[in-house]
Design an enzyme around this catalytic site. Structure first.
Site, PDB file in Angstrom:
ATOM      1  N   ASP A 196       0.243  -4.673  -0.086  1.00 32.54           N
ATOM      2  CA  ASP A 196       1.100  -4.418  -1.696  1.00 32.54           C
ATOM      3  C   ASP A 196       1.832  -5.452  -2.788  1.00 32.54           C
ATOM      4  O   ASP A 196       3.010  -6.657  -1.071  1.00 32.54           O
ATOM      5  CB  ASP A 196       2.196  -3.350  -1.897  1.00 32.54           C
ATOM      6  CG  ASP A 196       3.230  -2.698  -2.728  1.00 32.54           C
ATOM      7  OD1 ASP A 196       2.283  -2.597  -3.046  1.00 32.54           O
ATOM      8  OD2 ASP A 196       4.301  -3.136  -2.554  1.00 32.54           O
ATOM      9  N   GLU A 280      -4.181  -3.529  -3.792  1.00 31.09           N
ATOM     10  CA  GLU A 280      -4.019  -2.536  -5.376  1.00 31.09           C
ATOM     11  C   GLU A 280      -4.610  -3.359  -6.234  1.00 31.09           C
ATOM     12  O   GLU A 280      -4.148  -4.234  -6.555  1.00 31.09           O
ATOM     13  CB  GLU A 280      -2.557  -1.811  -5.586  1.00 31.09           C
ATOM     14  CG  GLU A 280      -2.705  -1.105  -6.828  1.00 31.09           C
ATOM     15  CD  GLU A 280      -1.323  -0.018  -7.001  1.00 31.09           C
ATOM     16  OE1 GLU A 280      -0.618   0.161  -7.669  1.00 31.09           O
ATOM     17  OE2 GLU A 280      -0.170  -0.742  -6.157  1.00 31.09           O
ATOM     18  N   CYS A 332       4.573  10.063  -0.214  1.00 32.23           N
ATOM     19  CA  CYS A 332       5.493   9.634   1.219  1.00 32.23           C
ATOM     20  C   CYS A 332       4.180   8.994   1.882  1.00 32.23           C
ATOM     21  O   CYS A 332       3.263  10.390   1.847  1.00 32.23           O
ATOM     22  CB  CYS A 332       6.370  11.294   1.599  1.00 32.23           C
ATOM     23  SG  CYS A 332       6.520  10.502   3.402  1.00 32.23           S
ATOM     24  N   CYS A 335       4.013  12.075   5.255  1.00 35.66           N
ATOM     25  CA  CYS A 335       3.515  13.667   5.028  1.00 35.66           C
ATOM     26  C   CYS A 335       2.686  14.067   4.164  1.00 35.66           C
ATOM     27  O   CYS A 335       1.704  14.976   3.982  1.00 35.66           O
ATOM     28  CB  CYS A 335       4.896  14.612   5.004  1.00 35.66           C
ATOM     29  SG  CYS A 335       6.017  14.495   3.173  1.00 35.66           S
ATOM     30  N   CYS A 351      12.741  11.342   1.550  1.00 33.10           N
ATOM     31  CA  CYS A 351      10.843  12.336   1.051  1.00 33.10           C
ATOM     32  C   CYS A 351      12.021  13.815   1.513  1.00 33.10           C
ATOM     33  O   CYS A 351      12.733  14.099   2.408  1.00 33.10           O
ATOM     34  CB  CYS A 351      10.143  12.224   2.150  1.00 33.10           C
ATOM     35  SG  CYS A 351       9.050  13.500   1.769  1.00 33.10           S
ATOM     36  N   CYS A 354      10.200  15.428   4.593  1.00 31.64           N
ATOM     37  CA  CYS A 354      10.123  15.893   6.095  1.00 31.64           C
ATOM     38  C   CYS A 354      11.319  14.936   6.628  1.00 31.64           C
ATOM     39  O   CYS A 354      11.538  14.110   7.256  1.00 31.64           O
ATOM     40  CB  CYS A 354       8.974  14.452   6.126  1.00 31.64           C
ATOM     41  SG  CYS A 354       8.316  13.460   5.314  1.00 31.64           S
ATOM     42  N   ASP A 361       8.276  -0.841  -1.161  1.00 29.11           N
ATOM     43  CA  ASP A 361       7.439  -1.436  -0.960  1.00 29.11           C
ATOM     44  C   ASP A 361       6.094  -1.986   0.666  1.00 29.11           C
ATOM     45  O   ASP A 361       5.125  -1.352   0.685  1.00 29.11           O
ATOM     46  CB  ASP A 361       7.975  -4.028  -1.170  1.00 29.11           C
ATOM     47  CG  ASP A 361       8.297  -3.602  -2.650  1.00 29.11           C
ATOM     48  OD1 ASP A 361       7.698  -2.699  -3.314  1.00 29.11           O
ATOM     49  OD2 ASP A 361       9.292  -4.042  -2.247  1.00 29.11           O
TER      50      ASP A 361
END
Length: 407
Positions: A196, A280, A332, A335, A351, A354, A361
């Protein structure tokens, strides 16, 4: 695979004069080719062929009093200058027809003697050579001292002599690499990593490693301001202004060289340690139109991703680009619950499904790795996701058609 190996040259004063003469002759031939094309277009005639231009602008021009000095340089340099003009027109017409990817190209323009970057190219039939003492022997120029920072892995097919804006000379050799030797240099690995890219940290890896951003441009801003202020105070056309311009150019080349070295070291490390690398696909041009433009250019993401791509191809690694509209910062990684868009100042979040606490990052790097794995089918083909609308709070150009911003 063809690669370029660049080495610093230190020509003597007499060799510098010969190189300047060669740069000037190549520039004149290029401008004559562009002028001949423009005159033919204005008169409604078909463009002259490469053979006609070579016969008129080189062979016959050497016999005239106005262009007799073209015989003082190697004919290969002049022929390669004509080829550069042909390539420029070919790319221009391909861009007009939509056959060439990337931004639209304009028609070739005349080169100026005030251009700070000059280049000439010698192919194999120019009979250039590397002497036993390690010097580069160029036809009608002579021997030039080379700073060999490493050994050439093969026999070069051509060499390009470049003078940059800072007054430095370089020799760029084109080498055909050996796939077997490249595979032996990089042993196989079973590791994969997602990367990232950012500004606070240049890169955050899916294993939790954070690599700080060097910020070469930001650290040199005070030096830039002082050098640019001195340049603005010099009278145009004076020798002192030329010295001040070189000082500014050298400051910029130091930053560019340091950034390039950082990108090379990091990209080589990632390719060596991992069998597959995923990043990305960032909209760098869109981000460069925001208030973060200077920091985005300072990071140099495009150059770094390009290095990762060609090194992965060279050493047999897998390189995957994840679509820029993949919600890597919103989902997330534990999950898969979509948490929705988050402002840039939110660096950590929990999250709701979960209760996992995520670093923004690090979570994005994990999602990049997962998205790259899901994007590959059993046969190895890339699965192209359906285009989706970008969030309104994302950086970039808002209001443009969907087809222009599709992943």
């Amino acid at each position: 695979m063809q690669l370029r190996y660049s080495f610093r040259l230190y020509p003597a004063p007499g060799r510098r004069a010969a190189l300047a003469r060669a740069f000037g002759c190549a520039r004149v031939v290029f401008n004559d080719a562009v002028r001949a094309r423009e005159d033919a277009r204005a008169a409604g005639r078909p463009f002259p062929t490469a053979g006609e231009l070579s016969r008129t602008l080189i062979t016959q021009a050497k016999r005239t009093a106005e262009r007799s000095w073209l015989g003082e340089v190697s004919a290969v340099v002049l022929q390669q200058s004509l080829r550069d003009a042909e390539t420029a027109y070919r790319n221009f017409f391909a861009s007009l027809k939509g056959e060439r990817q990337g931004p639209k190209l304009s028609a070739p323009r005349f080169k100026s003697s005030k251009d700070h970057r000059q280049a000439i190219r010698f192919t194999a039939n120019a009979r250039w050579s590397i002497t036993p003492s390690g010097r580069l022997n160029l036809p009608k120029i002579g021997e030039v001292r080379v700073k060999w920072s490493r050994t050439l892995p093969g026999v070069p097919s051509s060499v390009t002599v470049i003078k940059d804006a800072a007054g430095r000379y370089f020799a760029s050799f084109v080498i055909d690499t050996d796939p077997a030797a490249d595979a032996a240099r990089m042993p196989s690995s079973d590791q994969t990593v997602g990367v990232d890219l950012g500004l606070t940290h240049f890169a955050v890896l899916s294993d939790g490693t954070k690599i700080d951003s060097p910020r070469f441009l930001r650290r040199a801003e005070k030096k830039f301001k002082k050098a640019q202020r001195e340049l603005s105070r010099k009278q145009k056309g004076s020798k002192n202004r030329g010295k001040a311009r070189l000082k500014v150019a050298r400051a910029h080349t130091q930053v560019a060289d340091a950034r390039r070295e950082f990108h090379h070291q990091l990209s080589t490390r990632l390719i060596r340690e991992n069998q597959a690398v995923a990043v990305e696909d960032l909209a760098v041009k869109a981000l460069a139109r925001t208030r973060l433009a200077k920091s985005v250019h300072d990071a140099g993401w495009s150059q770094f991703v390009g290095m990762l791509e060609y090194k992965a191809k060279r050493y047999g690694r897998t390189f995957v680009k994840v679509g820029r509209f993949e919600p890597t910062s919103q989902v997330c990684s534990a999950c898969g619950h979509p948490g929705g868009p988050k402002p840039l100042h939110v660096r950590e979040w929990t999250c709701p499904a979960c209760d996992a606490v995520h670093d923004r990052d690090h979570n994005a790097a994990k999602n990049v790795k997962q998205a790259a794995g899901l994007a590959v089918t059993a046969c190895g083909a890339q699965v192209r996701p359906e285009p989706v609308l970008a969030q309104r709070d994302e950086a970039g150009s808002h209001g443009s058609p969907l087809c222009a911003r599709a992943a």
